[in-house]
Design an enzyme around this catalytic site. Structure first.
Site, short mmCIF file in Angstrom:
data_model
loop_
_atom_site.label_atom_id
_atom_site.label_comp_id
_atom_site.label_asym_id
_atom_site.label_seq_id
_atom_site.Cartn_x
_atom_site.Cartn_y
_atom_site.Cartn_z
N ASP A 205 0.81 -1.22 0.00
CA ASP A 205 0.00 0.00 0.00
C ASP A 205 0.85 1.28 0.00
O ASP A 205 0.63 2.17 0.81
CB ASP A 205 -0.91 -0.06 1.25
CG ASP A 205 -1.88 1.09 1.33
OD1 ASP A 205 -2.40 1.50 0.29
OD2 ASP A 205 -2.12 1.58 2.46
N GLU A 455 3.48 -7.98 7.05
CA GLU A 455 2.26 -8.63 6.55
C GLU A 455 2.49 -9.64 5.45
O GLU A 455 1.83 -9.60 4.41
CB GLU A 455 1.23 -7.57 6.12
CG GLU A 455 0.86 -6.67 7.27
CD GLU A 455 -0.45 -5.91 7.07
OE1 GLU A 455 -1.08 -6.09 6.02
OE2 GLU A 455 -0.83 -5.17 7.99
N TYR A 508 -6.82 -3.11 12.11
CA TYR A 508 -7.58 -1.87 11.89
C TYR A 508 -9.02 -2.01 12.35
O TYR A 508 -9.95 -2.04 11.55
CB TYR A 508 -7.47 -1.48 10.41
CG TYR A 508 -6.07 -0.99 10.10
CD1 TYR A 508 -5.74 0.35 10.23
CD2 TYR A 508 -5.07 -1.88 9.75
CE1 TYR A 508 -4.45 0.80 10.01
CE2 TYR A 508 -3.77 -1.44 9.52
CZ TYR A 508 -3.47 -0.11 9.66
OH TYR A 508 -2.18 0.33 9.45
N GLU A 544 0.55 -1.56 14.11
CA GLU A 544 -0.24 -0.66 13.27
C GLU A 544 -1.68 -0.62 13.78
O GLU A 544 -2.26 -1.66 14.08
CB GLU A 544 -0.28 -1.13 11.80
CG GLU A 544 1.01 -0.96 11.06
CD GLU A 544 0.91 -1.34 9.56
OE1 GLU A 544 -0.22 -1.36 9.02
OE2 GLU A 544 1.95 -1.62 8.97
C1 GCB Z 1 -1.43 -2.32 6.57
C2 GCB Z 1 -0.11 -2.21 5.90
C3 GCB Z 1 0.23 -0.78 5.50
C4 GCB Z 1 -1.01 -0.12 4.93
C5 GCB Z 1 -2.09 -0.10 6.00
C6 GCB Z 1 -3.39 0.55 5.48
O1 GCB Z 1 -1.74 -3.23 7.26
O2 GCB Z 1 0.93 -2.75 6.66
O3 GCB Z 1 1.26 -0.82 4.55
O4 GCB Z 1 -0.75 1.17 4.46
O5 GCB Z 1 -2.39 -1.40 6.37
O6 GCB Z 1 -3.59 1.73 5.72
O7 GCB Z 1 -4.15 -0.15 4.83
#
Ligand code: GCB
Length: 656
Positions: A205, A455, A508, A544
């Site tokens: 990403d 990941e 997330y 994250e």
């Molecule tokens: C993740 C990735 C990161 C992305 C992020 C996202 O899990 O490690 O590279 O930018 O999510 O914002 O989707």
């Protein structure tokens, strides 16, 4: 990436890859030399940064320039050239579709080499990084080929240069990512309005910026010179006495002469320039310096004088004490240790409060930019962070030196991101990326952990032996730092964690899963962290979490993409982290992301990923102020730091 992604495809994925690959542990070549170019009484350094000439190849004919030998003369004799800044990504410089070019591009420039360099010296050409693959010629002669972005490479050019005359350097750079590059990507040929076209795709990403990303240097060394310096440090239990172990390797003919016993004189100076320890080694080219009393290297906000660095001066001497070479580097004296619960620096438990970041900026993309780097460190310190992960690739050497000086701890990540398919060839390249990274960064006190991947699809059966081999290889190169990887598959399916020392997970909540549901964050985070710890009995980091946020979008009650929502998402995580901290094995929280950054074009990204706490122009969003209060509150609670005067805004003088 998203939890939903995994929950949707995991079934299919496991079916597809249920047969494990037989992976064999093969040697990978070791890098040599590549000390950061520094001037001394025996060395000169010249920058080749500036405006170079640039040509893009025809996408359908990427090897034409090699076949037609464009390197044999000035590029402008083969193709019209355009000006291109170095260092910078080339993608966002022009107004046409260079941004999305796939395949090879060419750079060249002329430079002078002084007559004085012809005498009794060797000349080296060094690139801080070129993404992804580079081929280099000097005056039409092939010099070096290097694969892997974000890492330095060099070659000796002594015999290829014209002294006291003009020279030409030509670079071909290829940005194509395929299944055996690190990171992986795919190249496909698909129909478009004009017939067929080449398309580069990748699942990670961030935008696949390319070009000569970091500085290009010419530097001189004596004929026999210090090629490598490796430093490790130790502290006495009461942290009053420090030890610096150094070992030096030498390149050059004097090293091979039987009657010439080279030796090394090592001098250690404190910040005021006072000599605090010295030693002369006989023949071994290595030894130990003792500092008493010592000023240990401490992270920012863990000590009133963080980032304390000594200067180590290495002098290479011949039998008759003739001075052959001098190289100086900064050294921080500290210890690291870890167990199933904690990570400790100088014997004191660490709680990481930091960020995942990117090297990313408007116009210059991933090109080295000192103004941006210094601004970023000012913001890191303003917000009270003590760490960041170099997601998802090695950052510039200049930023590593800056982190040493400012006491910012680094989880140093290799460029393996989103690995989908495992193979023997990929394993070799992945190991090589770690070898190059560790070789480059092993002397930095700021580097406290290696991250071997972000990941990867660790639910796959092949991931098991693959990550065992990668982790063991990493350990064989450096036993002084723990190993982690940022994992996103559900803990019940993961096959990599057993090979790591510290488990990092990305998740997330209220974004990719249960979007908008602020009431579904805290307990989920607590439950998941506990599950990871139960499964592996190792320290846990949330590496994250976050929410995309459009600067200036305000909605009350909080709604996805608004500044209020990001603030609330953070706050719900803080509650979970405080619960988890009580358990003893939860050792850090890293927001995704420090700043907004550019990605490939998709309908989920509005001008890029907007999960930044700072905008791409490095200004705070509302959540930055909340995060600042938390990071300083943690600093005061855990490390007894004081609050900055402006942490709280005056509201009222409440008497009762
Ligand atoms: C993740 C990735 C990161 C992305 C992020 C996202 O899990 O490690 O590279 O930018 O999510 O914002 O989707």
């Amino acid at each position: 990436m998203a939890l939903s992604f995994f929950s949707l495809v995991t079934g299919l994925y496991v079916l597809h890859f249920s047969i494990a690959l037989i992976l064999v542990n093969k040697e990978v070549p070791s890098t040599r030399g590549m000390l950061y170019p520094r001037e001394s009484e025996t060395r000169e350094v010249r920058s080749l940064d500036g405006i170079w000439n640039f040509v893009r190849s025809d996408q359908a004919n990427p090897t034409q320039g090699v076949r037609d030998e464009w390197y044999a003369k000035e590029l402008s004799k083969s193709r019209p050239t355009i000006p291109m800044p170095v260092p910078a990504s080339y993608n966002d410089i022009t107004t046409d579709n260079l941004r999305d070019h796939v395949g090879t591009v060419w750079y060249d420039r002329k430079f002078f080499v002084p007559r004085s360099w012809a005498k009794d010296q060797r000349i080296w050409l060094r690139f801080g990084s070129v993404h992804y693959e580079a081929y280099v010629w000097i005056n039409g002669q092939k010099v070096v080929k290097h694969e892997m972005g974000h890492l330095p490479f060099e070659a000796e050019v002594t015999d290829l240069l014209n002294y006291g005359a003009e020279n030409r350097i030509t670079v071909m750079c290829d940005n194509a990512l395929i299944q055996t590059t690190v990171p992986q990507g795919r190249i496909t040929e698909v129909p478009n309005d004009g017939g067929m076209t080449i398309v580069q795709s990748y699942t990670f990403d961030f935008f696949n910026y390319a070009g000569i990303h970091r500085s290009v240097h010419l530097y001189t060394t004596p004929r026999t010179f210090i090629e490598e310096v490796e430093v490790t440090t130790n502290l006495s239990k009461d942290a009053t006495v420090g030890e610096v172990f150094y070992s030096v390797s030498v390149n050059g003919s004097a090293a091979n002469e039987a009657d010439n016993v080279l030796h090394v004189q090592a001098n250690l100076y404190d910040k005021e320039g006072k000599l605090v320890a010295n030693a002369t080694s006989d023949g071994k080219l290595g030894g130990k310096l003792q500092v008493n009393p010592v000023k240990p290297w401490w992270p920012y906000l863990m000590h009133p004088e963080p980032g304390y660095l000594y200067q180590l001066e290495i002098k290479l001497l011949a039998t008759n004490d003739e001075l052959l070479d001098v190289y100086r580097l900064k050294v921080g004296i500290r210890t690291l240790s870890w167990n199933s619960q904690q990570f400790l620096i100088n014997g004191k438990p660490v709680y990481f409060r930091g960020f995942g970041r990117h090297e990313d900026a408007d116009i210059r993309g991933k090109g080295l930019d000192n103004a941006l780097m210094v601004r970023d460190f000012n913001l890191l310190k303003w917000i009270g962070a003590n760490a960041y992960r170099t997601s998802h690739y090695p950052y510039s050497e200049e930023s590593m030196q800056f982190a040493d000086e400012h006491g910012i701890m680094i989880i140093d990540e290799c460029p393996s991101v989103d690995t989908e398919n495992y193979s023997q060839e990929l394993l070799g390249k992945h190991k090589s990326s770690l070898e190059q990274l560790i070789h480059r960064d092993r002397n930095h006190p700021s580097v406290v952990m290696w991250s071997i991947a972000n990941e990867p699809r660790t639910a796959s059966v092949s991931a098991d032996s693959y990550f065992e081999l990668v982790a063991n290889f990493t350990r064989s190169l450096d036993k002084t730092r723990p190993i982690t990887a940022a994992i996103a598959v559900p803990n019940t399916q993961d096959k990599a964690g057993r090979s790591l020392d510290i488990i990092s997970f990305n998740r997330y909540n209220a974004w990719y899963s249960n979007a908008g549901r602020l009431d579904m964050v805290t307990q989920n985070v607590i439950d998941e962290a506990i599950a990871w710890n139960k499964r592996y009995n190792k320290p846990i980091i949330m590496s994250e979490y976050g929410a995309d946020t459009l600067e200036g979008l305000h909605m009350q009650p909080a709604y996805v993409w608004s500044e209020e929502f990001q603030t609330e998402v953070f706050s719900r995580h803080f509650k979970a982290f405080d619960e988890l901290r009580k358990k003893g094995w939860f050792i850090g929280e890293f927001v995704w992301n420090f700043a907004d950054f550019k990605t490939a074009q998709t309908y989920t990204r509005v001008g890029g990923n907007k999960k930044g706490v700072f905008t791409r122009a490095r200004q705070p969003k509302a959540a930055a102020h909340l995060l600042r209060k938390r990071y300083f509150a943690l600093g005061r609670d855990l490390d007894q730091c004081s609050f900055p005067d402006d942490l709280f805004t005056y509201i009222a003088d409440l008497i009762s």
